[in-house]
Enzyme design. Structure first.
Site, PDB file in Angstrom:
ATOM      1  N   GLU A   1      30.857 -15.262  34.808  1.00  0.00           N
ATOM      2  CA  GLU A   1      30.271 -14.435  33.755  1.00  0.00           C
ATOM      3  C   GLU A   1      29.827 -15.330  32.605  1.00  0.00           C
ATOM      4  O   GLU A   1      30.658 -15.707  31.756  1.00  0.00           O
ATOM      5  CB  GLU A   1      31.309 -13.432  33.224  1.00  0.00           C
ATOM      6  CG  GLU A   1      31.824 -12.465  34.257  1.00  0.00           C
ATOM      7  CD  GLU A   1      32.363 -11.192  33.603  1.00  0.00           C
ATOM      8  OE1 GLU A   1      31.834 -10.118  33.926  1.00  0.00           O
ATOM      9  OE2 GLU A   1      33.269 -11.272  32.767  1.00  0.00           O
TER      10      GLU A   1
ATOM     11  N   GLY B   1      27.332  -8.082  27.764  1.00  0.00           N
ATOM     12  CA  GLY B   1      27.049  -7.061  26.764  1.00  0.00           C
ATOM     13  C   GLY B   1      25.777  -7.298  25.978  1.00  0.00           C
ATOM     14  O   GLY B   1      25.524  -6.613  24.993  1.00  0.00           O
TER      15      GLY B   1
ATOM     16  N   HIS C   1      39.385 -13.305  31.366  1.00  0.00           N
ATOM     17  CA  HIS C   1      38.092 -12.777  30.909  1.00  0.00           C
ATOM     18  C   HIS C   1      37.711 -13.456  29.590  1.00  0.00           C
ATOM     19  O   HIS C   1      38.586 -13.774  28.768  1.00  0.00           O
ATOM     20  CB  HIS C   1      38.182 -11.255  30.725  1.00  0.00           C
ATOM     21  CG  HIS C   1      36.840 -10.633  30.498  1.00  0.00           C
ATOM     22  ND1 HIS C   1      36.232 -10.637  29.270  1.00  0.00           N
ATOM     23  CD2 HIS C   1      35.987 -10.045  31.353  1.00  0.00           C
ATOM     24  CE1 HIS C   1      35.046 -10.052  29.374  1.00  0.00           C
ATOM     25  NE2 HIS C   1      34.871  -9.682  30.636  1.00  0.00           N
TER      26      HIS C   1
ATOM     27  N   GLY D   1      30.464  -4.466  33.334  1.00  0.00           N
ATOM     28  CA  GLY D   1      31.088  -3.919  32.140  1.00  0.00           C
ATOM     29  C   GLY D   1      30.462  -2.584  31.773  1.00  0.00           C
ATOM     30  O   GLY D   1      30.766  -1.548  32.368  1.00  0.00           O
ATOM     31  N   GLY D   2      29.542  -2.606  30.815  1.00  0.00           N
ATOM     32  CA  GLY D   2      28.937  -1.377  30.289  1.00  0.00           C
ATOM     33  C   GLY D   2      28.457  -0.396  31.350  1.00  0.00           C
ATOM     34  O   GLY D   2      28.735   0.817  31.267  1.00  0.00           O
TER      35      GLY D   2
ATOM     36  N   SER E   1      25.691  -8.126  32.055  1.00  0.00           N
ATOM     37  CA  SER E   1      24.531  -7.232  31.989  1.00  0.00           C
ATOM     38  C   SER E   1      23.995  -6.831  33.370  1.00  0.00           C
ATOM     39  O   SER E   1      22.783  -6.705  33.560  1.00  0.00           O
ATOM     40  CB  SER E   1      23.437  -7.844  31.108  1.00  0.00           C
ATOM     41  OG  SER E   1      23.922  -8.012  29.782  1.00  0.00           O
TER      42      SER E   1
ATOM     43  N   TRP F   1      36.369  -1.654  32.714  1.00  0.00           N
ATOM     44  CA  TRP F   1      36.163  -0.622  31.688  1.00  0.00           C
ATOM     45  C   TRP F   1      36.424  -1.151  30.279  1.00  0.00           C
ATOM     46  O   TRP F   1      36.127  -0.473  29.301  1.00  0.00           O
ATOM     47  CB  TRP F   1      37.093   0.565  31.933  1.00  0.00           C
ATOM     48  CG  TRP F   1      36.801   1.332  33.188  1.00  0.00           C
ATOM     49  CD1 TRP F   1      35.838   1.065  34.130  1.00  0.00           C
ATOM     50  CD2 TRP F   1      37.496   2.495  33.648  1.00  0.00           C
ATOM     51  NE1 TRP F   1      35.892   1.988  35.143  1.00  0.00           N
ATOM     52  CE2 TRP F   1      36.904   2.882  34.875  1.00  0.00           C
ATOM     53  CE3 TRP F   1      38.563   3.251  33.154  1.00  0.00           C
ATOM     54  CZ2 TRP F   1      37.349   3.989  35.606  1.00  0.00           C
ATOM     55  CZ3 TRP F   1      39.004   4.351  33.879  1.00  0.00           C
ATOM     56  CH2 TRP F   1      38.394   4.720  35.094  1.00  0.00           C
ATOM     57  N   LYS F   2      37.064  -2.311  30.183  1.00  0.00           N
ATOM     58  CA  LYS F   2      37.469  -2.849  28.873  1.00  0.00           C
ATOM     59  C   LYS F   2      38.283  -1.784  28.126  1.00  0.00           C
ATOM     60  O   LYS F   2      39.015  -1.044  28.788  1.00  0.00           O
ATOM     61  CB  LYS F   2      36.240  -3.347  28.097  1.00  0.00           C
ATOM     62  CG  LYS F   2      35.402  -4.306  28.970  1.00  0.00           C
ATOM     63  CD  LYS F   2      34.357  -5.083  28.235  1.00  0.00           C
ATOM     64  CE  LYS F   2      33.633  -6.005  29.210  1.00  0.00           C
ATOM     65  NZ  LYS F   2      32.664  -6.875  28.571  1.00  0.00           N
TER      66      LYS F   2
HETATM   67  P1  13P Z   1      28.497  -6.164  30.676  1.00  0.00           P
HETATM   68  O1  13P Z   1      28.211  -5.713  32.099  1.00  0.00           O
HETATM   69  O2  13P Z   1      28.654  -5.023  29.713  1.00  0.00           O
HETATM   70  O3  13P Z   1      27.565  -7.224  30.245  1.00  0.00           O
HETATM   71  O4  13P Z   1      29.978  -6.825  30.707  1.00  0.00           O
HETATM   72  C1  13P Z   1      30.257  -7.772  31.665  1.00  0.00           C
HETATM   73  C2  13P Z   1      31.714  -8.030  31.650  1.00  0.00           C
HETATM   74  O5  13P Z   1      32.247  -8.598  30.714  1.00  0.00           O
HETATM   75  C3  13P Z   1      32.502  -7.576  32.805  1.00  0.00           C
HETATM   76  O6  13P Z   1      33.766  -8.146  32.797  1.00  0.00           O
END
Ligand code: 13P
Length: 261
Positions: free
Chosen positions: A174, A180, A104, A241-242, A220, A13-14
């Site tokens: 990643e 992102g 991360h 992430g998103g 992504s 979720w950041k």
């Molecule tokens: P996104 O899925 O938003 O690209 O982010 C990936 C991420 O950093 C998951 O830790």
């Protein structure tokens, strides 16, 4: 016989969703998966909320007996003491966290975390019975200069040095340029690097370790591209992430096995 690796779909979720939003989100996610008759043996789901949400998530998950794992986004290298702002792995263990993200790229980039620090965090997590999800990946410049595998392979070697071959860890590949950006790696690219990472695990910790350790792709990931990644033999899940902030989208990613042909 080699045990099958249960795919893991992890939502990072950041710095999003406070504890009240976390409760609503996890409740809705559980209902959505339940309604869709999610097969918990086909994929494991885990969420990584901010620290301040973890107690609320624990209370909800335990009260409702949800099949949703959770963990933190970072952990201190220290156990306790004068480390203002840090969170000990022992605190996470006492909130029944299963996992913790370590290294991360946003921690490496904005908080100067080196491979040595990340390695110390891996060892700290393991010492408290938490499964570290070690994040590795190359920047766009690394990709141009060294190719795709060199940097993530070096990060894995450096950060896992000294751990036991009995340890449970998860690796998340990643590529920094894919995070992102809406521009995911192709499944061929991701498989190539995840395959190289598995060979690195084999060389350093033996075949049993390499064959049972889950390697995730992140960057992504969406409901529309998860199937292609999950068809690859060395990709055992995703770090999202998103798209993990949208219940319907994330639930669809968790249920990738319905759209993998
Ligand atoms: P996104 O899925 O938003 O690209 O982010 C990936 C991420 O950093 C998951 O830790």
């Amino acid at each position: 016989m080699v045990a099958a690796r249960v795919p893991l779909i992890a939502g990072n979720w950041k710095m999003n969703l406070d504890h009240l939003q976390a409760i609503a989100f996890v409740q809705k996610l559980a209902w959505t998966l339940d309604e869709a008759k999610h097969d918990t043996a086909a994929s494991e789901v885990a969420v990584f909320p901010p620290f301040t949400d973890l107690r609320s998530v624990q209370t909800l998950v335990e009260a409702e007996k949800f099949s949703i794992a959770y963990g933190a986004q970072d952990v201190s290298t220290h156990e306790s003491g004068a480390f203002t702002g840090e969170i000990s792995g022992s605190f996470l263990a006492s909130l029944a966290c299963s996992y913790v993200l370590v290294g991360h790229s946003e921690r490496r980039q904005f908080h100067g975390e080196t491979n040595d620090v990340v390695g110390a965090k891996v060892r700290a997590a393991l010492s408290f019975g938490l499964v570290p999800i070690l994040c590795v990946g190359e920047t766009a410049d690394d990709l141009e200069e060294f190719g795709a595998s060199a940097v993530p392979v070096a990060q894995v070697k450096a950060s896992l040095a000294g751990i036991s071959a009995d340890a449970e860890v998860v690796i998340a590949y990643e590529p920094v340029w894919a995070i992102g950006s809406g521009k995911a790696a192709t499944e061929e690219q991701a498989e190539l690097v995840c395959g190289a990472l598995r060979e690195t695990l084999r060389e350093n910790f033996g075949s049993e370790f390499a064959d049972r350790t889950r390697i995730l792709y992140g960057g992504s990931v969406k409901a529309s591209n998860i199937a292609a990644f999950m068809r690859q033999s060395n990709i055992d899940g995703a770090l999202v992430g998103g798209a993990s902030l949208d219940v319907a989208e994330f639930a669809s990613i968790v249920r990738f096995y319905k759209h993998v042909i």
